[in-house]
Design a protein around this motif. Structure first.
Motif, PDB file in Angstrom:
ATOM      1  N   UNK A   1       0.834  -1.201   0.000  1.00 36.15           N
ATOM      2  CA  UNK A   1       0.000   0.000   0.000  1.00 36.15           C
ATOM      3  C   UNK A   1       0.870   1.253   0.000  1.00 36.15           C
ATOM      4  N   UNK A   2       1.834   1.303   0.909  1.00 33.65           N
ATOM      5  CA  UNK A   2       2.694   2.480   0.994  1.00 33.65           C
ATOM      6  C   UNK A   2       3.485   2.663  -0.298  1.00 33.65           C
TER       7      UNK A   2
ATOM      8  N   UNK B   1      -1.025  12.854  -0.678  1.00 35.99           N
ATOM      9  CA  UNK B   1      -0.495  12.677   0.664  1.00 35.99           C
ATOM     10  C   UNK B   1      -0.604  11.202   1.046  1.00 35.99           C
ATOM     11  N   UNK B   2       0.476  10.684   1.600  1.00 35.29           N
ATOM     12  CA  UNK B   2       0.517   9.276   2.006  1.00 35.29           C
ATOM     13  C   UNK B   2       0.105   9.196   3.472  1.00 35.29           C
ATOM     14  N   UNK B   3      -1.071   8.652   3.711  1.00 30.97           N
ATOM     15  CA  UNK B   3      -1.604   8.604   5.063  1.00 30.97           C
ATOM     16  C   UNK B   3      -2.158   7.238   5.420  1.00 30.97           C
TER      17      UNK B   3
ATOM     18  N   UNK C   1       7.264   6.411   5.473  1.00 30.95           N
ATOM     19  CA  UNK C   1       7.342   7.877   5.371  1.00 30.95           C
ATOM     20  C   UNK C   1       5.964   8.524   5.245  1.00 30.95           C
ATOM     21  N   UNK C   2       5.196   8.492   6.296  1.00 28.68           N
ATOM     22  CA  UNK C   2       3.836   9.032   6.265  1.00 28.68           C
ATOM     23  C   UNK C   2       3.839  10.549   6.118  1.00 28.68           C
ATOM     24  N   UNK C   3       2.836  11.070   5.461  1.00 25.97           N
ATOM     25  CA  UNK C   3       2.555  12.505   5.511  1.00 25.97           C
ATOM     26  C   UNK C   3       1.671  12.839   6.709  1.00 25.97           C
ATOM     27  N   UNK C   4       0.787  11.911   7.062  1.00 21.43           N
ATOM     28  CA  UNK C   4      -0.066  12.123   8.236  1.00 21.43           C
ATOM     29  C   UNK C   4      -0.680  10.801   8.647  1.00 21.43           C
TER      30      UNK C   4
ATOM     31  N   UNK D   1       2.596  17.407   5.402  1.00 19.04           N
ATOM     32  CA  UNK D   1       3.650  16.876   4.544  1.00 19.04           C
ATOM     33  C   UNK D   1       4.739  16.332   5.461  1.00 19.04           C
ATOM     34  N   UNK D   2       5.029  15.039   5.329  1.00 18.75           N
ATOM     35  CA  UNK D   2       6.056  14.446   6.179  1.00 18.75           C
ATOM     36  C   UNK D   2       5.759  14.572   7.657  1.00 18.75           C
ATOM     37  N   UNK D   3       4.482  14.541   7.997  1.00 18.90           N
ATOM     38  CA  UNK D   3       3.971  14.667   9.374  1.00 18.90           C
ATOM     39  C   UNK D   3       4.218  16.058   9.965  1.00 18.90           C
ATOM     40  N   UNK D   4       4.506  16.999   9.125  1.00 17.17           N
ATOM     41  CA  UNK D   4       4.599  18.403   9.546  1.00 17.17           C
ATOM     42  C   UNK D   4       3.316  19.115   9.153  1.00 17.17           C
ATOM     43  N   UNK D   5       2.684  19.753  10.113  1.00 14.14           N
ATOM     44  CA  UNK D   5       1.414  20.439   9.851  1.00 14.14           C
ATOM     45  C   UNK D   5       1.640  21.891   9.478  1.00 14.14           C
ATOM     46  N   UNK D   6       0.885  22.328   8.495  1.00 11.19           N
ATOM     47  CA  UNK D   6       0.827  23.743   8.152  1.00 11.19           C
ATOM     48  C   UNK D   6      -0.629  24.085   7.872  1.00 11.19           C
TER      49      UNK D   6
END
Length: 275
Positions: A64-65, A82-84, A105-108, A264-269
């Motif tokens: 899946x990833x 986004x990969x979640x 490498x999750x985005x969220x 993105x990359x588990x960083x929130x904006x």
């Protein structure tokens, strides 16, 4: 900005459509960002003897990833993928969940409470689980689990925060209703203190409860507490992608929100949005 951060596909067993079909549908809809977020494999029950078609098999997680990452690169510049993952919070299994999630490498990550023990309160096949139970005892257990999920540090987004109302089981007396409001309020306080975002999940509009997750009064309190919100249709079919999101955007706007949480990359904006 048009986004949809909550989707499921055929690997989970109870959705239809391939990942790329969701991507193509997202492009048709004009989405700028699309989150792929299928279910974490079951880890606390035996999937061979439990209800069928609950989540993707464990062996499918790396595939899946890999497919998500391939599609993210293939459609770069066309749609921001986004990969979640929607990863169940299971009390007592925190370290197993962390270990299972850590290689990728999750985005969220969406943290959702579906299970109280081995009972999935969101499964239409398991509504008999309510029989003989004190409704408020179930509500107390549920919101305790949501609070623990927020404090676990495992997740970026709290999924469908009040999904316990899905099938219409809820407090009846004024005293019970007051207690339920207090449980919701205290849970929001914990979410706010944890720094975790929440989603406005439009799928509740088509469920017996006939309203989004969370309810409008919860959303208003989340706004006052400064909890970031993102959006998800919780689509289980490419043709359902984005369903209810215009209503969700309107509800957010009317509540006072002018920005959406993105990752993105588990960083929130945050990004601004308009109706």
């Amino acid at each position: 900005m048009h986004i949809d951060y909550h989707t499921h596909h055929e690997r989970c067993g109870h959705a239809v459509g391939k990942l790329e079909e969701y991507v193509q549908r997202g492009i048709e809809l004009g989405l700028q960002q699309l989150g792929l977020s299928d279910h974490l494999p079951l880890i606390h029950v035996n999937p061979d003897s439990y209800y069928p078609e609950m989540a993707m098999p464990l062996a499918e997680l790396p595939r899946y990833v890999e497919e998500c990452l391939t599609l993210k690169e293939r459609y770069r510049g066309v749609i921001d993928l986004k990969v979640g993952l929607e990863a169940d919070y299971i009390e007592g299994y925190e370290e197993q969940i962390r270990e299972l999630l850590s290689p990728y490498p999750w985005d969220y990550l969406i943290g959702s409470v579906h299970f109280l023990g081995e009972w999935d309160i969101t499964d239409h096949r398991q509504t008999a689980g309510w029989e003989g139970k004190n409704i408020m005892d179930v509500y107390r257990r549920y919101y305790d689990a949501v609070q623990k999920s927020a404090l676990s540090g495992l997740y970026d987004i709290i999924g469908h925060m009040d999904v316990i109302k899905r099938f219409g089981y809820g407090p009846q007396s004024k005293e019970e209703q007051a207690e339920a409001r207090e449980l919701e309020s205290s849970t929001l306080q914990v979410i706010a203190s944890s720094g975790t975002a929440m989603e406005l999940n439009a799928s509740g509009l088509t469920k017996p409860c006939a309203e989004m997750f969370p309810s409008e009064h919860i959303l208003q309190q989340a706004y006052r507490l400064g909890i970031p919100l993102t959006l998800g249709s919780d689509a289980h079919d490419p043709d359902k992608l984005g369903d209810g999101l215009q209503e969700a955007r309107s509800l957010l706007w009317d509540t006072g929100f002018r920005e959406l949480a993105v990752f993105e990359g588990r960083h929130r904006s945050t990004v601004s949005f308009k109706l």
